[in-house]
Design an enzyme around this catalytic site. Structure first.
Site, PDB file in Angstrom:
ATOM      1  N   GLY A  21       0.829  -1.199   0.000  1.00  0.00           N
ATOM      2  CA  GLY A  21       0.000   0.000   0.000  1.00  0.00           C
ATOM      3  C   GLY A  21       0.865   1.251   0.000  1.00  0.00           C
ATOM      4  O   GLY A  21       2.028   1.229   0.401  1.00  0.00           O
ATOM      5  N   GLU A  45       6.185  -5.400   7.484  1.00  0.00           N
ATOM      6  CA  GLU A  45       5.552  -4.305   8.215  1.00  0.00           C
ATOM      7  C   GLU A  45       6.135  -4.008   9.591  1.00  0.00           C
ATOM      8  O   GLU A  45       6.078  -2.870  10.067  1.00  0.00           O
ATOM      9  CB  GLU A  45       4.042  -4.574   8.341  1.00  0.00           C
ATOM     10  CG  GLU A  45       3.268  -4.455   7.045  1.00  0.00           C
ATOM     11  CD  GLU A  45       3.348  -5.684   6.166  1.00  0.00           C
ATOM     12  OE1 GLU A  45       2.774  -5.664   5.055  1.00  0.00           O
ATOM     13  OE2 GLU A  45       3.981  -6.680   6.569  1.00  0.00           O
ATOM     14  N   GLY A  60       0.545  -5.199   0.612  1.00  0.00           N
ATOM     15  CA  GLY A  60      -0.707  -5.224  -0.143  1.00  0.00           C
ATOM     16  C   GLY A  60      -0.622  -6.020  -1.422  1.00  0.00           C
ATOM     17  O   GLY A  60      -1.636  -6.520  -1.918  1.00  0.00           O
ATOM     18  N   ASP A  99      -0.880  -7.282   7.423  1.00  0.00           N
ATOM     19  CA  ASP A  99      -2.335  -7.185   7.311  1.00  0.00           C
ATOM     20  C   ASP A  99      -2.804  -7.841   6.018  1.00  0.00           C
ATOM     21  O   ASP A  99      -2.252  -8.859   5.625  1.00  0.00           O
ATOM     22  CB  ASP A  99      -2.790  -5.726   7.450  1.00  0.00           C
ATOM     23  CG  ASP A  99      -2.281  -4.832   6.317  1.00  0.00           C
ATOM     24  OD1 ASP A  99      -1.415  -5.273   5.531  1.00  0.00           O
ATOM     25  OD2 ASP A  99      -2.747  -3.671   6.211  1.00  0.00           O
TER      26      ASP A  99
END
Length: 353
Positions: free
Chosen positions: A65, A136, A113, A144
């Site tokens: 992302g 992350e 992502g 995530d």
């Protein structure tokens, strides 16, 4: 439709091309919306038999992302800061349940992502250039996009190792961890897309799989497989401190490198990630994990480490984040509980767990 997502056709196959090559095809909200809209339209088009996702440029499918946007919106306390996750996570779920054959070409960098767009899919192809990671914890965040559902399903504690360290793996590692299916040489990808597009009315999953199989090569042994016994011995604990102690006792280059890497990560992110991975192991499915991740993400935007991690990685680029708390023994268990409170509404209000 965003020009950052190119929609193409090759025979009976719809091809979605992520088109931000200078930014390693990092995802933003317009791209998420464009992908979702296209995939919904393809369901109603009988001439489209398969959907293929790929990235423009030669460096990667998607590096994750666009965290700079999240950083800026979070800093400004913009109430729309969480909108990206509110729409990205349902897209991850839609990919996991997409009725038509969904083929993703994980060529080059596939992280964060990008893993969400690929690892939930039906036909996941890596190449000799693939570099996959969930990095992350290095920016004060946590894995995530449903990674807390996917990583606990990896063999033994391989997923725990990947989630906590954020170290990248190659094609063989991605396949061994269950995040990809087969290796196809990068110079064969165009021919593969043409072959899938040529299936016409026969592009069911079995036929797509057989077509892909014609282009595959054995991935070889991965470093994960080679070090599996060390990973399982050291990462089976439910406390980060115990994992680090086990790595120190283990000896050897792999354990030492792993430990050194973890010590550079955000202590809060390490503890939160381990809690999320263990919760994912006991979860009913992807939706439960996405809901939990969303709750944790909202809290992340209220705390120090994410902003400090992004500052050090992509703003000042000094690669020297000053985490707060700075050590594991300073992180209070109650502070981790706050990330898991689930008080931020539901992304899937009509879904039964």
């Amino acid at each position: 439709m965003s020009d950052e997502v190119i929609l193409d056709r090759v025979g009976s196959a719809a091809v979605i091309r992520l088109n931000r090559p200078k930014a390693l095809n990092s995802l933003n909200l317009p791209m998420v919306r464009a992908i979702r809209e296209a995939m919904e339209q393809y369901l109603d088009d009988a001439s489209i038999k398969a959907v293929i996702l790929t990235g423009e440029g030669e460096r990667g499918l998607c590096a994750g992302g666009d965290i700079r946007v999240l950083y800026d919106m979070g800093k400004a306390r913009d109430p729309e800061a969480t909108r990206f996750w509110r729409e990205e996570f349902p897209l991850n779920y839609a990919i996991s349940h997409y009725p038509k054959p969904y083929v993703v070409l994980m060529d080059g960098i596939t992280m964060g992502g990008g893993v969400g767009l690929s690892a939930h899919g039906r036909h996941r192809i890596v190449t000799e250039r693939t570099r996959l990671a969930m990095p992350e914890t290095g920016i004060g965040y946590f894995p995530d996009v449903g990674a807390t559902w996917l990583l606990p399903q990896a063999p033994g504690e391989v997923g725990t190792w990947m989630g906590l360290t954020g170290i990248e793996v190659d094609a063989a590692g991605a396949i061994y961890a269950g995040l990809a299916d087969v290796l196809v040489p990068s110079d064969q990808l165009d021919a593969l897309v043409e072959a899938i597009g040529a299936l016409a009315g026969e592009a069911e999953d079995g036929n797509v799989e057989a077509t892909i199989a014609r282009f595959t090569l054995p991935p070889g042994e991965s470093a994960l497989e080679k070090n599996r016994s060390v990973i399982d011995r050291c990462f089976g604990f439910d406390r980060v401190e115990d994992i680090l102690e086990a790595l120190a006792d283990e000896g050897g280059e792999f354990a030492a490198t792993t430990r050194d890497t973890m010590l550079k990560r955000s202590p809060t992110s390490l503890m939160l990630t381990l809690r999320l991975l263990r919760a994912g192991r006991q979860s009913s499915g992807l939706v439960e994990c996405l809901e939990r991740e969303f709750s944790a993400g909202v809290e992340i935007l209220r705390n120090h480490d994410f902003y400090e991690g992004v500052r050090a990685a992509i703003i000042d680029k000094d690669r020297n984040p000053q985490w707060s708390p700075a050590s594991l023994d300073e992180v209070q268990a109650e502070s981790i509980d706050a990330y898991l409170g689930g008080k931020h509404g539901s992304l899937f209000p009509d879904h039964r767990l």
